[in-house]
Design a protein around this motif. Structure first.
Motif, short mmCIF file in Angstrom:
data_model
loop_
_atom_site.label_atom_id
_atom_site.label_comp_id
_atom_site.label_asym_id
_atom_site.label_seq_id
_atom_site.Cartn_x
_atom_site.Cartn_y
_atom_site.Cartn_z
N LYS A 38 89.11 71.66 64.85
CA LYS A 38 89.42 72.03 63.47
C LYS A 38 89.34 73.55 63.28
N ALA A 39 88.29 74.16 63.84
CA ALA A 39 88.14 75.61 63.72
C ALA A 39 89.28 76.34 64.43
N HIS A 40 89.67 75.80 65.58
CA HIS A 40 90.78 76.40 66.34
C HIS A 40 92.06 76.40 65.52
N PHE A 41 92.41 75.28 64.92
CA PHE A 41 93.65 75.19 64.16
C PHE A 41 93.59 76.00 62.87
N ARG A 42 92.39 76.15 62.29
CA ARG A 42 92.24 77.02 61.12
C ARG A 42 92.55 78.46 61.49
N GLN B 193 86.84 69.81 73.82
CA GLN B 193 85.46 69.78 73.35
C GLN B 193 85.15 68.44 72.69
N PRO B 194 83.95 67.88 72.95
CA PRO B 194 83.60 66.57 72.36
C PRO B 194 83.46 66.62 70.84
N LEU C 129 96.17 80.66 70.81
CA LEU C 129 96.98 79.59 71.40
C LEU C 129 96.53 79.29 72.83
N GLU C 130 96.12 80.30 73.56
CA GLU C 130 95.67 80.10 74.94
C GLU C 130 94.37 79.29 75.00
N TYR C 131 93.64 79.26 73.90
CA TYR C 131 92.37 78.53 73.85
C TYR C 131 92.56 77.07 73.45
N GLN C 132 93.79 76.66 73.13
CA GLN C 132 94.02 75.36 72.50
C GLN C 132 93.56 74.19 73.35
#
Length: 299
Positions: free
Chosen positions: A213-217, A206-207, A197-200
């Motif tokens: 998508k990878a973050h939310f997965r 990111q462009p 979550l801290e990376y969201q």
């Protein structure tokens, strides 16, 4: 007219940077103990008043049978006091916890900026800190209500049937055993979820949309694992609860309890106990999550 500007004083920043102010449940309670204690005291009084309602209703019925309205007047007075006290407590809660959130969040932001944390981390931690304050405002009053109610129910059940009382204690022991086994796993899953979550914000900046998508997965993967752990807890706990509900009438009749009204009352008390004890895992999970958040923000 010039609007006043709210700032965080340098002394507050220094105190927080030096670690004087921490943001665990206990430290926030100690720091704002008088204000929080007042609202919790009101919760206790509200809960005790609620326990008087069945008795007041009984008095009202007996009074009407005797062609008197004295019991009705007493019930109306009790209801009025409960409504006024509950409304006043909620009016006070909103303001005191808004103040606490403003203070602790400002301190946290000042500290994280001094440590040169990213905007993504600061944004996530501000959101996580909200959960701690909301626990005080929303969940803690419910915990107090459930706890007082459970103690009262256990006393009543023990007076009716000792074996059913022991079976109820066994359900509480089962909950303790479950969280002794899975508590650390629950904490680690919350830690992994909050790390992601801290990376969201950084992921969304990111462009390439694939980063988001990878973050939310990954975020949903940790969420699913937490949900699966909760489902396993639910299954084990409710298997014990169903066993208790089946056992209660058998134990009552086997011990010679032939008063049908008393048997029905016992089952009602057991059912009420089940309703309260089934809420305990939710609060335990909240405390585990808030412990991880407190350690994260305090690190």
């Amino acid at each position: 007219m010039t609007q006043p500007v709210t700032t965080v004083s340098k002394s507050t920043d220094d105190d927080y940077t030096k670690g004087k102010h921490k943001h665990s449940l206990l430290s926030i309670f100690i720091r704002f103990k008088w204000r929080v204690s007042l609202t919790l005291s009101l919760v206790v009084i509200e809960t005790l008043l609620e326990l008087l309602f069945p008795l007041a209703i009984g008095w009202a019925i007996n009074s009407l049978l005797e062609q008197s309205y004295d019991g009705i007047y007493l019930l109306a007075i009790l209801g009025t006091i409960s409504v006024l006290m509950g409304s006043a407590r909620r009016f006070y809660d909103t303001r005191i916890y808004a103040h606490i959130y403003q203070v602790v969040t400002s301190e946290m932001v000042a500290r994280e900026k001094a440590k040169r944390q990213s905007v993504s981390t600061i944004t996530a931690r501000s959101s996580l800190l909200t959960e701690i304050v909301e626990f005080f405002e929303n969940s803690l009053p419910e915990v107090i209500t459930v706890s007082i109610g459970m103690v009262g129910l256990l006393i009543i059940i023990s007076a009716i049937n000792l074996n059913v009382f022991l079976a109820c204690l066994a359900i509480l022991a089962l909950i303790i055993l479950i969280y002794c086994v899975i508590g650390n796993t629950n904490y680690q899953l919350n830690e992994s979820y909050n790390n992601e979550l801290e990376y969201q914000v950084d992921a969304l900046k990111q462009p390439n949309v694939e980063h988001a998508k990878a973050h939310f997965r990954r975020l949903m993967r940790w969420n699913i694992e937490l949900s699966d752990l909760e489902t396993g807890t639910y299954f084990i706990l409710w298997a014990g609860i169903v066993a208790l509900f089946v056992y209660a009438p058998i134990a009552a009749i086997d011990e010679g309890l032939v008063n049908y009204g008393l048997i029905v009352a016992l089952l009602m008390y057991v059912f009420d106990f089940i309703g309260k004890v089934s809420a305990l895992p939710l609060y335990v999970q909240q405390v585990i999550r808030l412990k991880e958040i407190s350690n994260r923000i305090g690190s």
